[in-house]
Design a protein around this motif. Structure first.
Motif, PDB file in Angstrom:
ATOM      1  N   GLU A 506     -13.351 -69.305 -60.603  1.00  0.00           N
ATOM      2  CA  GLU A 506     -12.055 -68.630 -60.525  1.00  0.00           C
ATOM      3  C   GLU A 506     -11.965 -67.485 -61.526  1.00  0.00           C
ATOM      4  O   GLU A 506     -11.432 -66.413 -61.220  1.00  0.00           O
ATOM      5  CB  GLU A 506     -10.917 -69.633 -60.774  1.00  0.00           C
ATOM      6  N   TYR A 507     -12.488 -67.713 -62.731  1.00  0.00           N
ATOM      7  CA  TYR A 507     -12.429 -66.677 -63.754  1.00  0.00           C
ATOM      8  C   TYR A 507     -13.381 -65.519 -63.416  1.00  0.00           C
ATOM      9  O   TYR A 507     -13.061 -64.351 -63.635  1.00  0.00           O
ATOM     10  CB  TYR A 507     -12.791 -67.265 -65.124  1.00  0.00           C
ATOM     11  N   LEU A 508     -14.543 -65.842 -62.848  1.00  0.00           N
ATOM     12  CA  LEU A 508     -15.473 -64.803 -62.422  1.00  0.00           C
ATOM     13  C   LEU A 508     -14.849 -63.932 -61.326  1.00  0.00           C
ATOM     14  O   LEU A 508     -15.057 -62.720 -61.294  1.00  0.00           O
ATOM     15  CB  LEU A 508     -16.772 -65.434 -61.920  1.00  0.00           C
ATOM     16  N   ALA A 509     -14.074 -64.569 -60.447  1.00  0.00           N
ATOM     17  CA  ALA A 509     -13.400 -63.815 -59.386  1.00  0.00           C
ATOM     18  C   ALA A 509     -12.367 -62.858 -59.979  1.00  0.00           C
ATOM     19  O   ALA A 509     -12.189 -61.732 -59.502  1.00  0.00           O
ATOM     20  CB  ALA A 509     -12.727 -64.774 -58.400  1.00  0.00           C
ATOM     21  N   MET A 510     -11.695 -63.309 -61.042  1.00  0.00           N
ATOM     22  CA  MET A 510     -10.724 -62.445 -61.711  1.00  0.00           C
ATOM     23  C   MET A 510     -11.421 -61.255 -62.382  1.00  0.00           C
ATOM     24  O   MET A 510     -10.926 -60.125 -62.333  1.00  0.00           O
ATOM     25  CB  MET A 510      -9.932 -63.250 -62.738  1.00  0.00           C
ATOM     26  N   ILE A 511     -12.585 -61.495 -62.993  1.00  0.00           N
ATOM     27  CA  ILE A 511     -13.358 -60.410 -63.608  1.00  0.00           C
ATOM     28  C   ILE A 511     -13.816 -59.423 -62.542  1.00  0.00           C
ATOM     29  O   ILE A 511     -13.758 -58.200 -62.731  1.00  0.00           O
ATOM     30  CB  ILE A 511     -14.570 -60.982 -64.369  1.00  0.00           C
ATOM     31  N   PHE A 512     -14.253 -59.948 -61.404  1.00  0.00           N
ATOM     32  CA  PHE A 512     -14.700 -59.103 -60.301  1.00  0.00           C
ATOM     33  C   PHE A 512     -13.568 -58.212 -59.791  1.00  0.00           C
ATOM     34  O   PHE A 512     -13.783 -57.065 -59.401  1.00  0.00           O
ATOM     35  CB  PHE A 512     -15.234 -59.982 -59.173  1.00  0.00           C
ATOM     36  N   GLY A 513     -12.343 -58.714 -59.832  1.00  0.00           N
ATOM     37  CA  GLY A 513     -11.199 -57.977 -59.281  1.00  0.00           C
ATOM     38  C   GLY A 513     -10.516 -57.043 -60.243  1.00  0.00           C
ATOM     39  O   GLY A 513      -9.652 -56.265 -59.831  1.00  0.00           O
ATOM     40  N   SER A 514     -10.876 -57.087 -61.533  1.00  0.00           N
ATOM     41  CA  SER A 514     -10.172 -56.254 -62.510  1.00  0.00           C
ATOM     42  C   SER A 514     -11.145 -55.678 -63.531  1.00  0.00           C
ATOM     43  O   SER A 514     -11.755 -56.415 -64.310  1.00  0.00           O
ATOM     44  CB  SER A 514      -9.095 -57.078 -63.233  1.00  0.00           C
ATOM     45  N   ILE A 515     -11.280 -54.346 -63.540  1.00  0.00           N
ATOM     46  CA  ILE A 515     -12.157 -53.715 -64.528  1.00  0.00           C
ATOM     47  C   ILE A 515     -11.546 -53.789 -65.926  1.00  0.00           C
ATOM     48  O   ILE A 515     -12.264 -53.762 -66.931  1.00  0.00           O
ATOM     49  CB  ILE A 515     -12.455 -52.244 -64.157  1.00  0.00           C
ATOM     50  N   ASP A 516     -10.209 -53.883 -66.028  1.00  0.00           N
ATOM     51  CA  ASP A 516      -9.572 -54.020 -67.338  1.00  0.00           C
ATOM     52  C   ASP A 516      -9.890 -55.385 -67.962  1.00  0.00           C
ATOM     53  O   ASP A 516     -10.150 -55.476 -69.165  1.00  0.00           O
ATOM     54  CB  ASP A 516      -8.057 -53.838 -67.216  1.00  0.00           C
ATOM     55  N   LEU A 517      -9.871 -56.429 -67.138  1.00  0.00           N
ATOM     56  CA  LEU A 517     -10.223 -57.757 -67.634  1.00  0.00           C
ATOM     57  C   LEU A 517     -11.698 -57.811 -68.025  1.00  0.00           C
ATOM     58  O   LEU A 517     -12.056 -58.398 -69.053  1.00  0.00           O
ATOM     59  CB  LEU A 517      -9.921 -58.813 -66.566  1.00  0.00           C
ATOM     60  N   ALA A 518     -12.554 -57.184 -67.215  1.00  0.00           N
ATOM     61  CA  ALA A 518     -13.985 -57.156 -67.532  1.00  0.00           C
ATOM     62  C   ALA A 518     -14.230 -56.433 -68.853  1.00  0.00           C
ATOM     63  O   ALA A 518     -15.013 -56.899 -69.693  1.00  0.00           O
ATOM     64  CB  ALA A 518     -14.755 -56.471 -66.404  1.00  0.00           C
ATOM     65  N   ARG A 519     -13.553 -55.334 -69.058  1.00  0.00           N
ATOM     66  CA  ARG A 519     -13.741 -54.546 -70.287  1.00  0.00           C
ATOM     67  C   ARG A 519     -13.141 -55.249 -71.507  1.00  0.00           C
ATOM     68  O   ARG A 519     -13.644 -55.119 -72.622  1.00  0.00           O
ATOM     69  CB  ARG A 519     -13.092 -53.183 -70.107  1.00  0.00           C
ATOM     70  N   GLY A 520     -12.056 -55.971 -71.288  1.00  0.00           N
ATOM     71  CA  GLY A 520     -11.365 -56.611 -72.400  1.00  0.00           C
ATOM     72  C   GLY A 520     -11.910 -57.964 -72.788  1.00  0.00           C
ATOM     73  O   GLY A 520     -11.349 -58.606 -73.686  1.00  0.00           O
ATOM     74  N   SER A 521     -12.983 -58.414 -72.151  1.00  0.00           N
ATOM     75  CA  SER A 521     -13.562 -59.718 -72.480  1.00  0.00           C
ATOM     76  C   SER A 521     -14.178 -59.683 -73.874  1.00  0.00           C
ATOM     77  O   SER A 521     -14.482 -58.610 -74.422  1.00  0.00           O
ATOM     78  CB  SER A 521     -14.625 -60.101 -71.449  1.00  0.00           C
ATOM     79  N   GLU A 522     -14.376 -60.846 -74.458  1.00  0.00           N
ATOM     80  CA  GLU A 522     -14.988 -60.917 -75.781  1.00  0.00           C
ATOM     81  C   GLU A 522     -16.390 -60.325 -75.732  1.00  0.00           C
ATOM     82  O   GLU A 522     -17.040 -60.324 -74.678  1.00  0.00           O
ATOM     83  CB  GLU A 522     -15.027 -62.361 -76.275  1.00  0.00           C
ATOM     84  N   PRO A 523     -16.881 -59.780 -76.862  1.00  0.00           N
ATOM     85  CA  PRO A 523     -18.131 -59.003 -76.868  1.00  0.00           C
ATOM     86  C   PRO A 523     -19.321 -59.669 -76.181  1.00  0.00           C
ATOM     87  O   PRO A 523     -20.042 -59.008 -75.422  1.00  0.00           O
ATOM     88  CB  PRO A 523     -18.396 -58.797 -78.355  1.00  0.00           C
ATOM     89  N   ALA A 524     -19.550 -60.952 -76.434  1.00  0.00           N
ATOM     90  CA  ALA A 524     -20.712 -61.625 -75.837  1.00  0.00           C
ATOM     91  C   ALA A 524     -20.595 -61.681 -74.321  1.00  0.00           C
ATOM     92  O   ALA A 524     -21.569 -61.454 -73.586  1.00  0.00           O
ATOM     93  CB  ALA A 524     -20.853 -63.029 -76.419  1.00  0.00           C
ATOM     94  N   VAL A 525     -19.390 -61.998 -73.850  1.00  0.00           N
ATOM     95  CA  VAL A 525     -19.163 -62.067 -72.391  1.00  0.00           C
ATOM     96  C   VAL A 525     -19.245 -60.669 -71.786  1.00  0.00           C
ATOM     97  O   VAL A 525     -19.832 -60.472 -70.718  1.00  0.00           O
ATOM     98  CB  VAL A 525     -17.791 -62.713 -72.098  1.00  0.00           C
ATOM     99  N   ARG A 526     -18.652 -59.680 -72.459  1.00  0.00           N
ATOM    100  CA  ARG A 526     -18.665 -58.319 -71.936  1.00  0.00           C
ATOM    101  C   ARG A 526     -20.092 -57.790 -71.814  1.00  0.00           C
ATOM    102  O   ARG A 526     -20.418 -57.078 -70.847  1.00  0.00           O
ATOM    103  CB  ARG A 526     -17.841 -57.399 -72.847  1.00  0.00           C
ATOM    104  N   ALA A 527     -20.956 -58.116 -72.765  1.00  0.00           N
ATOM    105  CA  ALA A 527     -22.354 -57.673 -72.696  1.00  0.00           C
ATOM    106  C   ALA A 527     -23.023 -58.207 -71.439  1.00  0.00           C
ATOM    107  O   ALA A 527     -23.803 -57.493 -70.777  1.00  0.00           O
ATOM    108  CB  ALA A 527     -23.110 -58.132 -73.935  1.00  0.00           C
ATOM    109  N   ARG A 528     -22.735 -59.453 -71.093  1.00  0.00           N
ATOM    110  CA  ARG A 528     -23.293 -60.042 -69.867  1.00  0.00           C
ATOM    111  C   ARG A 528     -22.706 -59.378 -68.620  1.00  0.00           C
ATOM    112  O   ARG A 528     -23.407 -59.164 -67.627  1.00  0.00           O
ATOM    113  CB  ARG A 528     -22.995 -61.548 -69.844  1.00  0.00           C
ATOM    114  N   ILE A 529     -21.415 -59.070 -68.696  1.00  0.00           N
ATOM    115  CA  ILE A 529     -20.763 -58.388 -67.563  1.00  0.00           C
ATOM    116  C   ILE A 529     -21.394 -57.023 -67.340  1.00  0.00           C
ATOM    117  O   ILE A 529     -21.661 -56.612 -66.201  1.00  0.00           O
ATOM    118  CB  ILE A 529     -19.247 -58.253 -67.817  1.00  0.00           C
TER     119      ILE A 529
END
Length: 591
Positions: A506-529
């Protein structure tokens, strides 16, 4: 001993001069009469200044609104629908462009402007007031019809009022505002979105007011000249023109005959068939991930089948039954066909590279809204700047083919650099270099191609030729958008799941649907994104590089017309419709 031939001064077209022949297309007759009304240099500069003002404001909105569109889809949590909406917009623009061209021919250029402005205003009202992504999509469809049509008519008018030797440079000059507007657009976007992401609506509202205001002087000048030319009997229509047809029928049949004449002239059946065909073929590529069966869904299969059938029916209609086909034999010469091939594959490759570039940059780099907007506008600024160089080169050399080949070579290098930039640690300098090379090559290639296509047809067929080139360019862009969207929506969710296996679906789907959420993720997660974005973007940009080689091959088969004083290279006529024998340059010789 040498003698000098004496001839009249032809710096200005004489006030009483009339076109050499009556025109079957009222729009062409009226625009040629404009130069009989505005016979002095001051009047010409008033016209050019009005068009220049509107071009500046129109360019400003095209430099800002696309950024608001990206944010608007993300604000509804439906960023992945960016591709589907863009494909639908592109297909609709492709179908509407020939319709607008016919309207401009069958009525006049300013009337076509008014119709296009209506669609843009309606679309911006719906978009700025939208409370869901469905209303947003509808608003985007209408506004895209208006914006695309206005840009298209600008191109027609510039071709109407400039001889071949000035055509490319004049087009480039009136396309130059992005050079300045990119720096104006950035603080506008920063000022609007800096107050909150949801303030993107005000970005549309601003241009809802200033675009009509900027267009008003141009409309006044064009309509005034049209009315005065009509009063002075400077507009000559052929007997088979829609206007003459209207005058010849009985009063009881006037409306019916006129409607029927317009429907035939516009080839409405052909437009509906080609629009329906490409919609059914391309939209499934952007929507398959939202259906339970994916590519195997029955609806997808049915759309592909019916789309293929409609495409065949369209070909049969155009070849056998249409009285005024979109692809008329009058304009399908070798240069025109080659121009279509070049434009089709150029836009296919370009849209593959462009569609999700902005989204990728926003997630991968720590840019402010202003810096992001400037990066997004690098391509348009580069194209505008290098079009000036290409236009000046064509004015000097009076030829275009070698410039085309040179531009295409640089374009291929640019796509290669862009593919190299598909890395998590890419520098800003590398990104800018790729965009500059692509803009340089694209400017030279497409300005030369457009000039060649316009030179290869008569003035009466010019709007249709530009529309046909625009149609296949848009369809190439639609295919590029559809392929890019299909890859993005299929592969990005997989790559996100691969890079972030510990996060819930569910959270991955939210990241897929929002570039703001993808960019605002914590550094380790954002690097993977970012890694997931890189892996996905590579699958899109590699085919773009491959497609960019095809226009180079097409350029080899182009005619290399001489760009002289005439309106085109196949008629010996001036932009007024009169014979080029009036030109002292061509008819006065020193012995």
């Amino acid at each position: 001993m040498a003698s000098t031939a004496t001839c009249a001064n032809t710096e200005h077209v004489p006030q009483g001069f009339k076109p050499a022949e009556a025109r079957t297309t009222p729009g062409v007759a009226r625009i040629e009469a404009l130069f009989l009304v505005y016979s002095g240099r001051r009047a010409h500069w008033v016209l050019y200044s009005c068009i220049g003002l509107f071009a500046f404001v129109f360019s400003l909105q095209t430099s800002t609104v696309p950024t608001f569109f990206v944010i608007s889809t993300s604000s509804f949590g439906q960023h992945s629908l960016l591709g589907a909406i863009t494909v639908a917009n592109t297909i609709l623009a492709a179908v509407v462009t020939p319709f607008i061209a016919k309207i401009a021919d069958v009525t006049s250029r300013p009337r076509a402007y008014l119709l296009s402005l209506f669609f843009m205003i309606l679309g911006y009202i719906l978009t700025s007031a939208s409370q869901n992504v469905e209303t947003l999509a509808v608003g985007q469809l209408f506004s895209n019809i208006g914006v695309s049509s206005i840009g298209f008519i600008n191109g027609i008018v510039m071709a109407d009022i400039s001889p071949l030797k000035w055509r490319a440079l004049a087009t480039a000059i009136f396309s130059a505002p992005p050079i300045v507007n990119a720096f104006i657009a950035a603080p506008i976007v920063e000022g609007v979105l800096g107050r909150g992401v949801d303030h993107w609506r005000w970005g549309y509202a601003i241009f809802l007011i200033i675009v009509p205001a900027a267009m008003a002087p141009t409309l006044i000048v064009l309509f005034w000249a049209e009315i005065k030319a009509q009063k002075l009997a400077l507009v000559a229509f052929a007997n088979n023109s829609p206007v003459a047809t209207k005058a010849s029928v009985s009063k009881a049949r006037t409306v019916l005959a006129q409607v029927q004449s317009y429907l035939v002239f516009l080839d409405v059946t052909g437009l509906l068939l080609v629009g329906g065909a490409f919609s059914l073929l391309l939209l499934p590529m952007t929507l398959h991930n939202q259906l339970a069966g994916g590519w195997k869904d029955k609806g997808i299969i049915i759309m592909f089948v019916f789309g293929s059938v409609l495409l065949i029916v369209f070909a049969v209609w155009e070849l056998r039954f249409s009285e005024k086909p979109l692809m008329s034999k009058q304009i399908l010469n070798k240069t025109m066909i080659t121009s279509i091939v070049i434009s089709f594959f150029y836009f296919l490759a370009s849209t593959l590279q462009i569609l999700f570039f902005s989204s990728w940059v926003w997630v991968a780099k720590d840019y402010t809204y202003s810096e992001w907007t400037m990066m997004n506008n690098t391509l348009s600024v580069g194209i505008a700047a290098f079009c000036l160089v290409a236009g000046a080169a064509m004015r000097y050399t009076r030829r275009y083919k070698r410039l085309q080949l040179f531009g295409e070579a640089v374009l291929i290098i640019g796509f290669g650099v862009n593919l190299y930039c598909c890395r998590a640690d890419v520098s800003t300098a590398a990104l800018v270099l790729g965009q500059i090379l692509i803009s340089f090559g694209g400017a030279f290639l497409m300005l030369c191609t457009q000039t060649a296509a316009q030179a290869s047809v008569k003035h009466e067929n010019m709007a249709s030729a530009i529309a046909l080139l625009s149609l296949w360019s848009s369809l190439g862009g639609a295919i590029g958008n559809a392929v890019a969207t299909a890859i993005w929506t299929s592969e990005l969710p997989k790559n996100l799941a691969k890079q972030l296996p510990d996060l819930p679906a569910e959270y991955l789907a939210m990241i897929f649907g929002s570039i703001d959420l993808a960019r605002g993720s914590e550094p380790a997660v954002r690097a993977r994104i970012i890694d997931a974005y890189v892996d996905t973007a590579y699958l899109i940009w590699a085919p773009a590089l491959a497609m960019s080689f095809i226009p180079f091959i097409g350029t080899l088969f182009m005619e290399n017309y001489y760009l002289g004083e005439t309106q085109n290279a196949v008629e010996d006529t001036l932009i007024t419709g009169g014979p080029a024998t009036l030109l002292a340059e061509k008819r006065c010789a020193l012995v």
